[in-house]
Design a protein around this motif. Structure first.
Motif, PDB file in Angstrom:
ATOM      1  N   GLU A  75       0.836  -1.197   0.000  1.00 44.00           N
ATOM      2  CA  GLU A  75       0.000   0.000   0.000  1.00 44.00           C
ATOM      3  C   GLU A  75       0.871   1.247   0.000  1.00 44.00           C
ATOM      4  O   GLU A  75       1.991   1.249   0.538  1.00 44.00           O
ATOM      5  CB  GLU A  75      -0.937   0.019   1.205  1.00 44.00           C
ATOM      6  CG  GLU A  75      -0.242   0.205   2.542  1.00 44.00           C
ATOM      7  CD  GLU A  75      -1.219   0.504   3.667  1.00 44.00           C
ATOM      8  OE1 GLU A  75      -2.340   0.974   3.385  1.00 44.00           O
ATOM      9  OE2 GLU A  75      -0.865   0.257   4.823  1.00 44.00           O
ATOM     10  N   VAL A  98       4.450   5.664  -8.928  1.00 42.65           N
ATOM     11  CA  VAL A  98       3.659   4.645  -8.230  1.00 42.65           C
ATOM     12  C   VAL A  98       4.358   3.292  -8.296  1.00 42.65           C
ATOM     13  O   VAL A  98       4.462   2.575  -7.290  1.00 42.65           O
ATOM     14  CB  VAL A  98       2.244   4.550  -8.824  1.00 42.65           C
ATOM     15  CG1 VAL A  98       1.499   3.354  -8.229  1.00 42.65           C
ATOM     16  CG2 VAL A  98       1.454   5.828  -8.565  1.00 42.65           C
ATOM     17  N   LEU A 129      -2.774  -1.559 -10.849  1.00 43.76           N
ATOM     18  CA  LEU A 129      -4.086  -1.912 -10.312  1.00 43.76           C
ATOM     19  C   LEU A 129      -3.938  -2.575  -8.944  1.00 43.76           C
ATOM     20  O   LEU A 129      -4.726  -2.323  -8.023  1.00 43.76           O
ATOM     21  CB  LEU A 129      -4.805  -2.837 -11.285  1.00 43.76           C
ATOM     22  CG  LEU A 129      -6.305  -3.046 -11.081  1.00 43.76           C
ATOM     23  CD1 LEU A 129      -7.058  -1.738 -11.193  1.00 43.76           C
ATOM     24  CD2 LEU A 129      -6.844  -4.045 -12.105  1.00 43.76           C
ATOM     25  N   ARG A 132      -3.175   0.035  -6.319  1.00 45.70           N
ATOM     26  CA  ARG A 132      -4.395   0.770  -6.000  1.00 45.70           C
ATOM     27  C   ARG A 132      -5.274  -0.039  -5.038  1.00 45.70           C
ATOM     28  O   ARG A 132      -5.812   0.489  -4.066  1.00 45.70           O
ATOM     29  CB  ARG A 132      -5.149   1.085  -7.287  1.00 45.70           C
ATOM     30  CG  ARG A 132      -6.258   2.121  -7.127  1.00 45.70           C
ATOM     31  CD  ARG A 132      -7.551   1.499  -6.673  1.00 45.70           C
ATOM     32  NE  ARG A 132      -8.602   2.485  -6.504  1.00 45.70           N
ATOM     33  CZ  ARG A 132      -9.698   2.292  -5.798  1.00 45.70           C
ATOM     34  NH1 ARG A 132      -9.881   1.143  -5.146  1.00 45.70           N
ATOM     35  NH2 ARG A 132     -10.607   3.216  -5.700  1.00 45.70           N
ATOM     36  N   CYS A 133      -5.437  -1.336  -5.306  1.00 48.22           N
ATOM     37  CA  CYS A 133      -6.259  -2.184  -4.434  1.00 48.22           C
ATOM     38  C   CYS A 133      -5.637  -2.340  -3.060  1.00 48.22           C
ATOM     39  O   CYS A 133      -6.343  -2.374  -2.040  1.00 48.22           O
ATOM     40  CB  CYS A 133      -6.460  -3.547  -5.081  1.00 48.22           C
ATOM     41  SG  CYS A 133      -7.527  -3.536  -6.547  1.00 48.22           S
ATOM     42  N   THR A 135      -3.921  -0.138  -1.551  1.00 47.01           N
ATOM     43  CA  THR A 135      -3.994   1.152  -0.862  1.00 47.01           C
ATOM     44  C   THR A 135      -5.415   1.514  -0.454  1.00 47.01           C
ATOM     45  O   THR A 135      -5.658   1.946   0.675  1.00 47.01           O
ATOM     46  CB  THR A 135      -3.412   2.256  -1.768  1.00 47.01           C
ATOM     47  OG1 THR A 135      -2.066   1.918  -2.129  1.00 47.01           O
ATOM     48  CG2 THR A 135      -3.413   3.597  -1.053  1.00 47.01           C
ATOM     49  N   LEU A 140     -14.308   0.491  -6.397  1.00 47.76           N
ATOM     50  CA  LEU A 140     -14.234   1.797  -7.061  1.00 47.76           C
ATOM     51  C   LEU A 140     -15.665   2.279  -7.258  1.00 47.76           C
ATOM     52  O   LEU A 140     -16.454   1.624  -7.942  1.00 47.76           O
ATOM     53  CB  LEU A 140     -13.520   1.692  -8.410  1.00 47.76           C
ATOM     54  CG  LEU A 140     -13.491   2.974  -9.247  1.00 47.76           C
ATOM     55  CD1 LEU A 140     -12.657   4.050  -8.559  1.00 47.76           C
ATOM     56  CD2 LEU A 140     -12.952   2.686 -10.650  1.00 47.76           C
ATOM     57  N   VAL A 284      -8.746   4.785 -12.153  1.00 52.35           N
ATOM     58  CA  VAL A 284      -8.794   4.093 -10.878  1.00 52.35           C
ATOM     59  C   VAL A 284      -7.873   4.739  -9.840  1.00 52.35           C
ATOM     60  O   VAL A 284      -7.894   4.355  -8.672  1.00 52.35           O
ATOM     61  CB  VAL A 284      -8.449   2.591 -11.017  1.00 52.35           C
ATOM     62  CG1 VAL A 284      -9.351   1.929 -12.040  1.00 52.35           C
ATOM     63  CG2 VAL A 284      -6.993   2.367 -11.369  1.00 52.35           C
ATOM     64  N   PHE A 285      -7.097   5.751 -10.267  1.00 54.78           N
ATOM     65  CA  PHE A 285      -6.251   6.476  -9.328  1.00 54.78           C
ATOM     66  C   PHE A 285      -6.783   7.874  -9.041  1.00 54.78           C
ATOM     67  O   PHE A 285      -6.043   8.749  -8.592  1.00 54.78           O
ATOM     68  CB  PHE A 285      -4.805   6.568  -9.850  1.00 54.78           C
ATOM     69  CG  PHE A 285      -3.978   5.369  -9.503  1.00 54.78           C
ATOM     70  CD1 PHE A 285      -3.289   5.304  -8.301  1.00 54.78           C
ATOM     71  CD2 PHE A 285      -3.901   4.295 -10.363  1.00 54.78           C
ATOM     72  CE1 PHE A 285      -2.532   4.187  -7.973  1.00 54.78           C
ATOM     73  CE2 PHE A 285      -3.144   3.175 -10.049  1.00 54.78           C
ATOM     74  CZ  PHE A 285      -2.456   3.126  -8.841  1.00 54.78           C
ATOM     75  N   ASP A 287      -8.452   8.580  -6.650  1.00 54.15           N
ATOM     76  CA  ASP A 287      -8.407   8.739  -5.190  1.00 54.15           C
ATOM     77  C   ASP A 287      -7.207   9.573  -4.750  1.00 54.15           C
ATOM     78  O   ASP A 287      -7.226  10.174  -3.678  1.00 54.15           O
ATOM     79  CB  ASP A 287      -8.322   7.368  -4.507  1.00 54.15           C
ATOM     80  CG  ASP A 287      -9.281   6.371  -5.111  1.00 54.15           C
ATOM     81  OD1 ASP A 287      -8.842   5.639  -6.006  1.00 54.15           O
ATOM     82  OD2 ASP A 287     -10.448   6.348  -4.706  1.00 54.15           O
ATOM     83  N   LEU A 288      -6.139   9.581  -5.532  1.00 52.89           N
ATOM     84  CA  LEU A 288      -4.908  10.269  -5.126  1.00 52.89           C
ATOM     85  C   LEU A 288      -4.905  11.705  -5.631  1.00 52.89           C
ATOM     86  O   LEU A 288      -5.407  11.970  -6.719  1.00 52.89           O
ATOM     87  CB  LEU A 288      -3.690   9.529  -5.673  1.00 52.89           C
ATOM     88  CG  LEU A 288      -3.387   8.194  -5.003  1.00 52.89           C
ATOM     89  CD1 LEU A 288      -2.246   7.492  -5.721  1.00 52.89           C
ATOM     90  CD2 LEU A 288      -3.020   8.406  -3.532  1.00 52.89           C
TER      91      LEU A 288
END
Length: 288
Positions: A75, A98, A129, A132-133, A135, A140, A284-285, A287-288
């Motif tokens: 993560e 990343v 991916l 991301r999962c 973290t 999603l 999918v990122f 979130d950041l």
């Protein structure tokens, strides 16, 4: 279509608000902090417990002459978030960062920068991916998705852990041109991405030319004839007819290994219509 924003949007400094010295008035400082928490926008994500996450690469790579298709990720932490904040969002540099920080092993050792660049894009996307999962968890959330059947808007939750991950197609990767020649292709790597995107303000047509320059390997007149190495990929890409160029690009897109995010869809419970949800790794990122 927007993904849920996990950012807390906490505002610590407001020009109109009086400064509070917590040493002089601890109660007032505590009340202010509680108000900040109460005014926070959005709920906190519910990630899995920290720890390494094993990943099976859809293609894999050779390391010291041995095929390797296993990796581990972790993560992302606050230190990683700070590092990512210094590079442009959704840029290649962002995703390289990343990978450098989130991938802990490829095979049995930490990956080198060169190994991360030499990976096929499909393997890199699988690792992204997985990071991301690790973290934020596999869910999603997408809000306000419009149904093409009835125009109703709906909220959708996608389980990223169930996304189909495709390996390389079997056999030679070839496309027949209109004049009968057979073009032998390879799929792009991280290094190819870096090369393709290095030219600033390039048009989509120019980007396609640079992609074909890197991915066209050989050309043969027939299936039985020996294949000749394409030594000047740039000139070859520009010499092709537009229809042939598009045939090559469509093959690379339709057969690309890795997570098939562009093929996602859900069924709208209200009308039964299949709603396409084509996503990219950048989506999918959010979130950041």
């Amino acid at each position: 279509m927007t993904a849920e924003n996990f950012a807390y949007d906490w505002t610590y400094d407001q020009a109109a608000a009086p400064a509070i010295d917590p040493a002089a008035d601890a109660a007032a400082a505590n009340r202010t902090m509680q108000q900040v928490l109460a005014d926070s926008v959005g709920s906190a994500p519910k990630p899995p417990l920290p720890g390494g996450t094993a990943v099976v690469l859809p293609v894999g790579m050779d390391i010291d002459g041995q095929p390797v298709n296993n990796a581990r990720v972790r993560e992302l932490t606050g230190a990683d978030e700070e590092a990512l904040a210094t590079v442009p969002r959704a840029s290649l540099e962002f995703f390289d960062t990343v990978l450098r920080r989130g991938v802990t092993e490829v095979g049995s050792a930490a990956p080198t920068e060169q190994q991360l660049q030499d990976m096929l894009v499909g393997d890199r996307d699988s690792l992204l991916l997985a990071v991301r999962c690790a973290t934020f968890g596999p869910s999603l959330e997408l809000h306000g998705v419009s149904c093409p059947g009835c125009d109703e808007r709906m909220d959708v939750t996608i389980d990223l852990s169930t996304v189909e991950c495709r390996g390389l197609p079997e056999g030679e990767h070839t496309v027949r041109l209109r004049d009968g020649r057979l073009v032998h292709l390879r799929f792009p790597t991280g290094a190819d991405q870096k090369y393709i995107l290095a030219e600033k303000n390039a048009s989509p047509a120019r980007v396609n030319s640079r992609l074909l320059e890197r991915c066209v390997r050989y050309v043969s007149s027939t299936e039985q004839a020996p294949a000749a190495l394409v030594e000047d990929g740039a000139a070859f890409a520009q010499s092709l007819g537009i229809a042939d160029r598009r045939a090559l690009l469509m093959y690379l897109a339709d057969h690309a290994p890795g997570p098939q995010l562009a093929d996602l869809s859900v069924t709208h419970a209200g009308c039964g219509e299949e709603v396409p949800l084509p996503l990219s790794v950048a989506d999918v990122f959010l979130d950041l």
